[in-house]
Scaffold this motif. Structure first.
Motif, PDB file in Angstrom:
ATOM      1  N   GLN A 194     -20.326  61.849 -74.419  1.00  0.00           N
ATOM      2  CA  GLN A 194     -19.620  62.869 -73.657  1.00  0.00           C
ATOM      3  C   GLN A 194     -18.259  62.335 -73.180  1.00  0.00           C
ATOM      4  N   HIS A 195     -17.253  63.195 -73.276  1.00  0.00           N
ATOM      5  CA  HIS A 195     -15.887  62.811 -72.920  1.00  0.00           C
ATOM      6  C   HIS A 195     -15.249  63.914 -72.077  1.00  0.00           C
ATOM      7  N   ARG A 196     -14.394  63.479 -71.163  1.00  0.00           N
ATOM      8  CA  ARG A 196     -13.650  64.399 -70.301  1.00  0.00           C
ATOM      9  C   ARG A 196     -12.188  63.980 -70.350  1.00  0.00           C
ATOM     10  N   ILE A 197     -11.330  64.876 -70.814  1.00  0.00           N
ATOM     11  CA  ILE A 197      -9.913  64.584 -71.009  1.00  0.00           C
ATOM     12  C   ILE A 197      -9.099  65.372 -69.990  1.00  0.00           C
ATOM     13  N   ARG A 198      -8.372  64.655 -69.150  1.00  0.00           N
ATOM     14  CA  ARG A 198      -7.484  65.328 -68.189  1.00  0.00           C
ATOM     15  C   ARG A 198      -6.259  65.847 -68.934  1.00  0.00           C
ATOM     16  N   ILE A 199      -5.918  67.103 -68.694  1.00  0.00           N
ATOM     17  CA  ILE A 199      -4.825  67.748 -69.406  1.00  0.00           C
ATOM     18  C   ILE A 199      -3.630  67.944 -68.478  1.00  0.00           C
ATOM     19  N   ASP A 200      -2.516  67.333 -68.837  1.00  0.00           N
ATOM     20  CA  ASP A 200      -1.240  67.558 -68.157  1.00  0.00           C
ATOM     21  C   ASP A 200      -0.442  68.517 -69.039  1.00  0.00           C
ATOM     22  N   HIS A 201      -0.378  69.778 -68.644  1.00  0.00           N
ATOM     23  CA  HIS A 201       0.258  70.794 -69.475  1.00  0.00           C
ATOM     24  C   HIS A 201       1.770  70.615 -69.560  1.00  0.00           C
ATOM     25  N   ASP A 202       2.340  69.771 -68.701  1.00  0.00           N
ATOM     26  CA  ASP A 202       3.775  69.491 -68.799  1.00  0.00           C
ATOM     27  C   ASP A 202       4.099  68.658 -70.029  1.00  0.00           C
ATOM     28  N   ILE A 203       3.122  67.917 -70.544  1.00  0.00           N
ATOM     29  CA  ILE A 203       3.405  67.036 -71.675  1.00  0.00           C
ATOM     30  C   ILE A 203       2.531  67.311 -72.894  1.00  0.00           C
ATOM     31  N   VAL A 253     -10.545  69.123 -70.587  1.00  0.00           N
ATOM     32  CA  VAL A 253     -11.293  69.469 -71.791  1.00  0.00           C
ATOM     33  C   VAL A 253     -12.478  68.532 -71.858  1.00  0.00           C
ATOM     34  N   THR A 254     -13.671  69.069 -72.075  1.00  0.00           N
ATOM     35  CA  THR A 254     -14.841  68.215 -72.260  1.00  0.00           C
ATOM     36  C   THR A 254     -15.316  68.341 -73.699  1.00  0.00           C
ATOM     37  N   ILE A 255     -15.752  67.210 -74.244  1.00  0.00           N
ATOM     38  CA  ILE A 255     -16.210  67.162 -75.628  1.00  0.00           C
ATOM     39  C   ILE A 255     -17.477  66.318 -75.680  1.00  0.00           C
ATOM     40  N   ASN A 256     -18.498  66.890 -76.245  1.00  0.00           N
ATOM     41  CA  ASN A 256     -19.737  66.164 -76.500  1.00  0.00           C
ATOM     42  C   ASN A 256     -19.884  66.076 -78.011  1.00  0.00           C
ATOM     43  N   THR A 257     -19.921  64.847 -78.536  1.00  0.00           N
ATOM     44  CA  THR A 257     -19.982  64.655 -79.978  1.00  0.00           C
ATOM     45  C   THR A 257     -21.118  63.699 -80.332  1.00  0.00           C
ATOM     46  N   SER A 258     -21.829  64.016 -81.381  1.00  0.00           N
ATOM     47  CA  SER A 258     -22.960  63.178 -81.783  1.00  0.00           C
ATOM     48  C   SER A 258     -22.518  61.969 -82.600  1.00  0.00           C
ATOM     49  N   ARG A 259     -21.304  62.029 -83.143  1.00  0.00           N
ATOM     50  CA  ARG A 259     -20.751  60.925 -83.925  1.00  0.00           C
ATOM     51  C   ARG A 259     -19.290  60.741 -83.523  1.00  0.00           C
ATOM     52  N   PRO A 260     -18.682  59.587 -83.837  1.00  0.00           N
ATOM     53  CA  PRO A 260     -17.273  59.392 -83.503  1.00  0.00           C
ATOM     54  C   PRO A 260     -16.395  60.446 -84.179  1.00  0.00           C
ATOM     55  N   ILE A 261     -15.345  60.849 -83.477  1.00  0.00           N
ATOM     56  CA  ILE A 261     -14.458  61.882 -84.006  1.00  0.00           C
ATOM     57  C   ILE A 261     -13.049  61.644 -83.476  1.00  0.00           C
ATOM     58  N   TRP A 262     -12.044  62.044 -84.261  1.00  0.00           N
ATOM     59  CA  TRP A 262     -10.654  61.933 -83.823  1.00  0.00           C
ATOM     60  C   TRP A 262     -10.264  63.172 -83.014  1.00  0.00           C
ATOM     61  N   TRP A 263      -9.646  62.931 -81.860  1.00  0.00           N
ATOM     62  CA  TRP A 263      -9.050  63.983 -81.044  1.00  0.00           C
ATOM     63  C   TRP A 263      -7.540  63.843 -81.140  1.00  0.00           C
ATOM     64  N   CYS A 264      -6.842  64.933 -81.389  1.00  0.00           N
ATOM     65  CA  CYS A 264      -5.384  64.894 -81.410  1.00  0.00           C
ATOM     66  C   CYS A 264      -4.858  66.093 -80.638  1.00  0.00           C
ATOM     67  N   VAL A 265      -3.693  65.886 -79.988  1.00  0.00           N
ATOM     68  CA  VAL A 265      -3.083  66.966 -79.212  1.00  0.00           C
ATOM     69  C   VAL A 265      -1.575  66.856 -79.318  1.00  0.00           C
ATOM     70  N   GLU A 266      -0.957  67.984 -79.456  1.00  0.00           N
ATOM     71  CA  GLU A 266       0.485  68.080 -79.626  1.00  0.00           C
ATOM     72  C   GLU A 266       1.218  67.682 -78.348  1.00  0.00           C
ATOM     73  N   LEU A 267       2.399  67.067 -78.511  1.00  0.00           N
ATOM     74  CA  LEU A 267       3.254  66.738 -77.362  1.00  0.00           C
ATOM     75  C   LEU A 267       4.322  67.798 -77.208  1.00  0.00           C
ATOM     76  N   GLN A 268       4.578  68.172 -75.965  1.00  0.00           N
ATOM     77  CA  GLN A 268       5.637  69.145 -75.686  1.00  0.00           C
ATOM     78  C   GLN A 268       6.982  68.572 -76.111  1.00  0.00           C
ATOM     79  N   LYS A 269       7.802  69.386 -76.740  1.00  0.00           N
ATOM     80  CA  LYS A 269       9.069  68.911 -77.275  1.00  0.00           C
ATOM     81  C   LYS A 269      10.126  68.653 -76.212  1.00  0.00           C
ATOM     82  N   ASP A 270       9.964  69.289 -75.035  1.00  0.00           N
ATOM     83  CA  ASP A 270      10.986  69.106 -73.999  1.00  0.00           C
ATOM     84  C   ASP A 270      10.554  68.066 -72.989  1.00  0.00           C
TER      85      ASP A 270
END
Length: 270
Positions: A194-203, A253-270
């Motif tokens: 189980q994973h919990r990712i803090r999201i900063d919407h500014d970036i 964002v919370t993610i529960n995964t049974s196997r390892p997985i790549w998480w990717c998220v876009e960066l704000q351009k400004d």
């Protein structure tokens, strides 16, 4: 569940959940707790702004061979002629088949160790990670373990990108935190659990994805995404959650995964 309630719920300490916070990408965030980070700069294009951001949040800096060329080419001329130590790495390491002579001479004049390692069984990235591991030996250790930030590695040649994906997939077994950052996105491996990712919407955002690279399949359950998954099987032969979106007002964002997985998220351009 409303945004305020979800924030309250997901900020509880839970030893069964791995927390992730990439607020180091936000130069205006002055409240982030101090963390020992090591920056490894690969031989791929990146912006001066991104270099500045990552350089300032890392206490150790290493250029992988031609990565030193990339840093050197972004240094203003007036800074090269000064005693300023900005953009002077702690180490340059690799097989040195890409390091230019003018760059080598400049960093030698700055006292930077330049180590040629011609081991054909390891890449320049792997050689730099080995140097971080040397720093973590008991006789040198000042921190339990560095967080590793890799600048580059997800663009350019496909074989190099696949190597980055493969190497960090394996590196998860021995390192708590390792990130890959480009001007377009940040990505890392979520180990099973189980994973919990803090999201900063500014970036961050809006686009994100969960990529089942390195596993036959995994079972995913998520919250905080526009298109959440519930006990969904994900594989390269089946469902892949690409082009998903973060939800405005949701700060985890919370993610529960049974196997390892790549998480990717876009960066704000400004």
């Amino acid at each position: 569940m409303g945004a305020g309630l979800s924030t309250l719920f997901y900020t509880r300490n839970d030893p069964g959940i791995t927390d992730w916070d990439v607020s180091f990408l936000n130069p205006s965030n002055l409240d982030a707790p101090p963390v020992a980070r090591g920056l490894i700069i690969l031989n791929q294009p990146f912006s001066r702004d991104l270099l500045d951001t990552l350089w300032n949040v890392c206490s150790w800096h290493c250029c992988a061979d031609g990565g030193a060329n990339r840093v050197f080419d972004l240094i203003p001329d007036d800074l090269r002629c000064s005693w300023d130590r900005r953009y002077v790495p702690d180490l340059i390491k690799g097989d040195l088949d890409s390091l230019r002579t003018d760059v080598r001479d400049y960093y030698i004049s700055k006292g930077v160790p330049i180590i040629q390692d011609q081991d054909q069984n390891s890449t320049d990235l792997m050689k730099c990670v080995q140097s971080i591991q040397e720093l973590e030996k008991p006789e040198y250790l000042t921190v339990t373990q560095y967080e590793i930030i890799i600048l580059g590695g997800l663009g350019g040649r496909l074989d190099q990108t696949v190597h980055t994906l493969s190497y960090l997939h394996k590196l998860r077994r021995t390192r708590k935190k390792a990130f890959v950052v480009t001007d377009d996105n940040i990505a890392w491996v979520l180990d099973e659990g189980q994973h919990r990712i803090r999201i900063d919407h500014d970036i961050l955002g809006p686009t994100c994805g969960l990529l089942p690279v390195g596993v036959e399949s995994t079972i995913l359950t998520t919250t905080g995404l526009r298109w959440n998954l519930t006990e969904a099987e994900s594989s390269l032969d089946g469902l892949v959650s690409t082009s998903n979106h973060l939800v405005p007002g949701e700060f985890f964002v919370t993610i529960n995964t049974s196997r390892p997985i790549w998480w990717c998220v876009e960066l704000q351009k400004d």
